[in-house]
Design an enzyme around this catalytic site. Structure first.
Site, PDB file in Angstrom:
ATOM      1  CB  SER A  93     102.082 -41.329  38.780  1.00 53.05           C
ATOM      2  OG  SER A  93     102.421 -41.551  40.566  1.00 53.05           O
ATOM      3  CG  HIS A  94     102.321 -45.623  39.471  1.00 48.37           C
ATOM      4  ND1 HIS A  94     101.725 -44.773  40.128  1.00 48.37           N
ATOM      5  CD2 HIS A  94     102.230 -46.642  39.648  1.00 48.37           C
ATOM      6  CE1 HIS A  94     100.990 -45.192  40.413  1.00 48.37           C
ATOM      7  NE2 HIS A  94     101.183 -46.511  39.689  1.00 48.37           N
ATOM      8  CG  ASP A 127     106.804 -41.881  40.958  1.00 49.64           C
ATOM      9  OD1 ASP A 127     107.120 -41.134  41.147  1.00 49.64           O
ATOM     10  OD2 ASP A 127     105.107 -41.549  40.873  1.00 49.64           O
ATOM     11  CG  ASP A 175     104.570 -38.376  39.772  1.00 53.57           C
ATOM     12  OD1 ASP A 175     104.865 -39.529  39.434  1.00 53.57           O
ATOM     13  OD2 ASP A 175     103.864 -37.505  40.642  1.00 53.57           O
ATOM     14  CG  ASP A 215     104.397 -38.249  43.508  1.00 54.63           C
ATOM     15  OD1 ASP A 215     104.850 -39.662  42.932  1.00 54.63           O
ATOM     16  OD2 ASP A 215     103.039 -38.748  43.207  1.00 54.63           O
ATOM     17  NE  ARG A 216     103.164 -44.114  43.203  1.00 52.68           N
ATOM     18  CZ  ARG A 216     102.474 -45.066  43.504  1.00 52.68           C
ATOM     19  NH1 ARG A 216     103.278 -46.433  43.199  1.00 52.68           N
ATOM     20  NH2 ARG A 216     100.990 -45.282  43.101  1.00 52.68           N
ATOM     21  CD  GLU A 250      99.344 -42.843  50.447  1.00 57.10           C
ATOM     22  OE1 GLU A 250      97.752 -43.158  49.821  1.00 57.10           O
ATOM     23  OE2 GLU A 250     100.022 -42.304  49.506  1.00 57.10           O
ATOM     24  CD  GLU A 251     100.167 -49.431  49.528  1.00 61.06           C
ATOM     25  OE1 GLU A 251     100.987 -50.227  49.539  1.00 61.06           O
ATOM     26  OE2 GLU A 251      99.448 -48.752  49.248  1.00 61.06           O
ATOM     27  CE  LYS A 274     103.157 -41.084  45.397  1.00 61.77           C
ATOM     28  NZ  LYS A 274     101.225 -40.612  45.500  1.00 61.77           N
TER      29      LYS A 274
HETATM   30  C1  G16 Z   1      98.009 -41.973  43.693  1.00 67.88           C
HETATM   31  C2  G16 Z   1      98.243 -41.800  45.035  1.00 67.88           C
HETATM   32  C3  G16 Z   1      99.030 -42.480  46.296  1.00 67.88           C
HETATM   33  C4  G16 Z   1      98.326 -43.556  45.885  1.00 67.88           C
HETATM   34  C5  G16 Z   1      98.905 -44.067  44.918  1.00 67.88           C
HETATM   35  C6  G16 Z   1      98.319 -45.722  44.831  1.00 67.88           C
HETATM   36  O1  G16 Z   1      99.817 -42.582  43.239  1.00 67.88           O
HETATM   37  O2  G16 Z   1      98.571 -40.275  44.842  1.00 67.88           O
HETATM   38  O3  G16 Z   1      98.600 -41.487  47.292  1.00 67.88           O
HETATM   39  O4  G16 Z   1      99.117 -44.758  47.895  1.00 67.88           O
HETATM   40  O5  G16 Z   1      98.142 -43.829  43.797  1.00 67.88           O
HETATM   41  O6  G16 Z   1      96.663 -45.683  44.382  1.00 67.88           O
HETATM   42  P1  G16 Z   1      96.193 -47.018  44.502  1.00 67.88           P
HETATM   43  O7  G16 Z   1      96.513 -48.430  45.485  1.00 67.88           O
HETATM   44  O8  G16 Z   1      94.322 -46.555  43.996  1.00 67.88           O
HETATM   45  O9  G16 Z   1      96.533 -47.443  42.545  1.00 67.88           O
HETATM   46  P2  G16 Z   1     100.908 -41.892  42.485  1.00 67.88           P
HETATM   47  O10 G16 Z   1     102.248 -41.731  42.838  1.00 67.88           O
HETATM   48  O11 G16 Z   1      99.730 -42.373  41.322  1.00 67.88           O
HETATM   49  O12 G16 Z   1     100.550 -40.575  42.163  1.00 67.88           O
END
Ligand code: G16
Length: 552
Positions: free
Chosen positions: A122-123, A286, A288, A290-291, A372-373, A385
Site C-alpha cells: 500500500s502506502h 497511494d 496501490d 485505494d487512498r 476512513e480517516e 476503497k
Molecule cells: C489499510 C486498511 C485501511 C486502514 C489502514 C490503516 O489501508 O485497508 O482500512 O484504515 O490500513 O491501518 P493502520 O492504522 O492499522 O495502519 P491500506 O491503504 O494500507 O490498505
C-alpha cells in the site's frame, strides 16, 4: 494478442527447513520488508497457506496483479506456478503486473473469480530497502475477513512443504493467452475494465466541460499504480492537458518516495495547491490506488470531511442519484458524516479500522458509501476503497456546483457545523515502548470516567468493540477511546500496517456548531486535547519524541 504453446511443467514439492512463525497478516494483508520477503521460501510459504485456505482453488479463477513495486514480477511468477500446482483453472494477470487494488476488486467481481491476490504494501515505501506485501481478496472483491487471515496464519505456523511447478516465466508485458500445464493465464490490460466502471458511475460529459473550462488541475500518482489509470481517465478521456498527471510512471521504488497521499509525503503537490495560484484542484493516490487526498486552492480537505461532503452531495453523481441506503465510517474517523446522515435520515455505522469491516454492510445493501480517516473513501461499486473514484466524485460535485473546493467546505460547515480533526502519528517507536504506553493507558481508562480532561468531563472511556450487524461476529480491542461530555473524542491505536517497530496513532476530534468559529487551524482548535493526551499517556517520555512524525 499473442499465444504460446506451453512447455510441459514439472510439479515439484519443496520441503521447508522449519515453518515461518511471523506470517500473521495485519490490518491489510501480510506486510514485511522486501528483505524478509526475499528469504528463501518466505513468499512461497504464505502463498501455499493461502491456496490451502481459499475456497474454490481447484478449478477456480484468480485475479493477480500489484502496485508495480520491487518484488511484484517475481511474486507474479511464483504465484502463477504455485497456482498451476494447486489446480487453478485460470489466472487473470494484468500487463506489467500493474493492477490497482480497486481495479482488482472490480475484476474479481466482473469475472466471478474465487478471489484475487494483490501484491502491495500500500502506502509503505518500496524497493529493495522498502516494503512488500501480499493482500488476499475474496469472491466478493473485498479484503478477506479475520477468520480467513487467522486460518492462513495458523497454516503457516506448521507448514512443512509447498508445491510449485517448474515452467518458463510468462511474458506479462502485452495482452495474450498462455498456459502453464492445464492452467490458463490470461494477460489483460488492467486499466480498461476500471475505466468502463467509472464511466457507468459518473457523468463524464459534465466533468469534461468543467476540465475544459478554466480549471487547471494537478494529480500526483507518486510513481505508483494510479499513473496509467489517471493518465487514461483525466488526460485522454476527460481532456486535462498533458502533464496534469504528475509522477505518472510506476517505478519499482516509487522514485524513492513514500507513496502515502498526505500533507507530509505528498508535500510537493500540497505546496502547489496550498501556497500557489496555478491550480484549482489537486489530488493524489497511494501506492496501490485505494487512498486519496483532495486539495483545492489554499484548501486541504480532511478525509473525514471528504466522506461527509460526498454523502451530502451524492445525488449529483448518476450512480447515486436515487439517494444512499446508508453510510459507514471507521471508529477513529470523525463524526462529520454522522451529522449528514442524520439530516438525510439514513443509517450511519461505526466499524473498526480496516476496510474489511465494511464488506458485510455493503454486501447486505445497508450502506452505499463508506470511508476512513486514513484517506480512504469508497462505495458499493467495488469492495475496496477507491482513490480515483473519490477524485472523479469530487470533480463531479465541482462540475455541478461550479465553485471552489474551499467554498464547498465553507458551505458544508455552515450547514452542518465543523468537526475539527487531526491525527498524530508517532512512527517507528520501539515496540516495547509503544505497547507499554498503550497498555498503561488502557489500564487507566475505567478510572477516567467523570474526571476532567482538557477542561471537560470524561463521559466514557473504553477499548472499542464491534458487533457486526450482519453476521453478529464480535471484534474486540479495536482502539482506546476517551469520550468527552461535549461529544469531543480522543482515540489511540497501534497501527496494523507498519513494518518498523510500532506506530502510535492519536486521533483527535472536537465539534463546533455552525454558529461557532469555523475557520480555526485544527491544531489550534484541538490544542487543549493534544496537550491533555500527551500528558496523560506520557507520549514524550515514553517515545522520546518531541513531536509526531506525521500530522494530518
Ligand atoms: C489499510 C486498511 C485501511 C486502514 C489502514 C490503516 O489501508 O485497508 O482500512 O484504515 O490500513 O491501518 P493502520 O492504522 O492499522 O495502519 P491500506 O491503504 O494500507 O490498505
Amino acid at each position: 494478442m499473442t499465444t504460446s504453446a506451453p512447455a510441459e511443467p514439472t510439479l515439484r514439492l519443496v520441503r521447508l527447513d522449519a515453518p515461518f512463525t511471523d506470517q500473521k497478516p495485519g490490518t491489510s494483508g501480510l506486510r514485511k520488508s522486501s528483505q524478509q520477503f526475499e528469504q528463501a521460501n518466505y513468499l512461497e510459504s504464505f502463498v501455499e497457506a493461502v491456496f490451502r485456505t481459499l475456497p474454490g482453488v481447484q478449478g477456480g479463477t484468480l485475479v493477480l496483479g500489484g502496485d508495480g513495486r520491487y518484488g511484484n514480477r517475481r511474486a507474479i511468477d511464483v504465484i502463477l506456478r504455485m497456482g498451476a500446482a494447486h489446480g487453478l483453472s485460470k489466472v487473470i494477470v494484468t500487463t506489467g503486473g500493474i493492477l490497482s487494488t480497486p481495479a482488482a476488486s472490480n475484476l474479481i467481481r466482473q469475472r466471478q473469480a474465487i478471489g484475487g491476490i494483490i501484491l502491495s504494501a500500500s502506502h509503505n515505501p518500496g524497493g529493495p530497502n522498502g516494503d512488500f506485501g501480499v493482500k488476499v481478496n475474496g469472491a466478493n472483491g473485498g479484503p478477506t475477513p479475520a477468520s480467513f487471515t487467522d486460518a492462513v496464519f495458523e497454516c503457516t505456523k506448521t507448514l512443512e512443504q509447498y508445491t510449485i511447478v517448474d515452467a518458463a516465466a510468462i511474458a506479462i508485458d502485452t495482452p495474450g493467452s498462455y498456459s502453464i500445464g492445464a492452467m490458463q493465464v490470461e494477460v489483460i490490460d488492467g486499466v480498461d475494465d476500471f475505466v468502463a466502471l467509472m464511466q457507468q458511475l459518473f457523468d463524464f460529459d459534465r466533468i469534461r466541460e468543467l476540465i475544459r473550462s478554466d480549471f487547471p488541475l494537478a494529480f500526483d500518482a507518486m510513481h505508483a499504480v494510479t499513473g496509467p489509470y489517471a493518465t487514461r481517465l483525466l488526460e485522454e478521456i476527460l481532456g486535462a492537458p498533458a502533464g496534469s498527471v504528475r509522477n505518472g510512471v510506476p517505478l519499482e521504488d516509487f522514485g524513492g518516495g513514500h507513496p502515502d497521499p498526505n500533507l507530509t509525503y505528498a508535500h510537493e503537490l500540497a505546496e502547489l495547491l496550498l501556497d500557489g495560484e496555478e491550480f484549482r484542484f489537486g489530488a493524489a493516490c497511494d501506492g496501490d490506488g485505494d487512498r486519496n487526498m483532495i486539495l483545492g486552492q489554499h484548501c486541504f480537505v480532511n478525509p473525514s470531511d471528504s466522506l461527509a461532503v460526498l454523502t451530502a452531495n451524492a445525488t449529483v453523481a448518476p450512480a447515486y442519484a436515487d439517494g444512499l441506503a446508508g453510510v459507514a465510517r471507521s471508529m477513529p474517523t470523525s463524526s462529520a458524516v454522522d451529522v449528514v446522515a442524520k439530516e438525510l435520515g439514513i443509517d450511519c455505522y461505526e466499524t473498526p479500522t480496516g476496510w474489511k469491516f465494511f464488506g458485510n454492510l455493503l454486501d447486505a445493501g445497508k450502506i452505499t458509501l463508506c470511508g476512513e480517516e486514513s484517506f480512504g473513501t469508497g462505495s458499493n461499486h467495488v469492495r475496496e476503497k477507491d482513490g480515483l473514484w473519490a477524485v472523479l466524485f469530487w470533480l463531479q460535485i465541482l462540475a455541478e456546483r461550479r465553485c471552489s473546493v474551499a467554498e464547498i467546505m465553507a458551505e458544508h460547515w455552515k450547514r452542518f457545523g465543523r468537526h475539527y480533526y487531526s491525527r498524530h502519528d508517532y512512527e517507528a517507536v520501539a515496540s516495547d515502548a509503544a505497547h507499554g504506553l498503550f497498555h498503561r493507558l488502557e489500564g487507566m481508562l475505567p478510572g477516567l470516567v467523570g474526571q476532567s480532561f482538557a477542561g471537560r468531563s470524561v463521559s466514557a472511556a473504553d477499548n472499542f468493540s464491534y458487533t457486526d450487524p450482519v453476521d453478529g461476529s464480535v471484534t474486540k480491542g479495536q482502539g482506546l477511546r476517551i469520550l468527552l461530555e461535549d461529544g469531543s473524542r480522543v482515540m489511540v491505536r497501534l497501527s496494523g500496517t507498519g513494518t518498523k517497530g510500532a506506530t502510535i496513532r492519536v486521533y483527535l476530534e472536537s465539534y463546533v456548531p455552525s454558529s461557532g468559529d469555523l475557520n480555526q487551524d485544527p491544531q489550534v482548535a484541538l490544542a487543549d486535547m493534544i496537550s491533555a493526551i500527551n500528558e496523560l499517556a506520557e507520549i514524550k517520555q515514553r517515545t522520546g519524541m518531541d513531536r509526531p512524525t506525521v500530522i494530518t
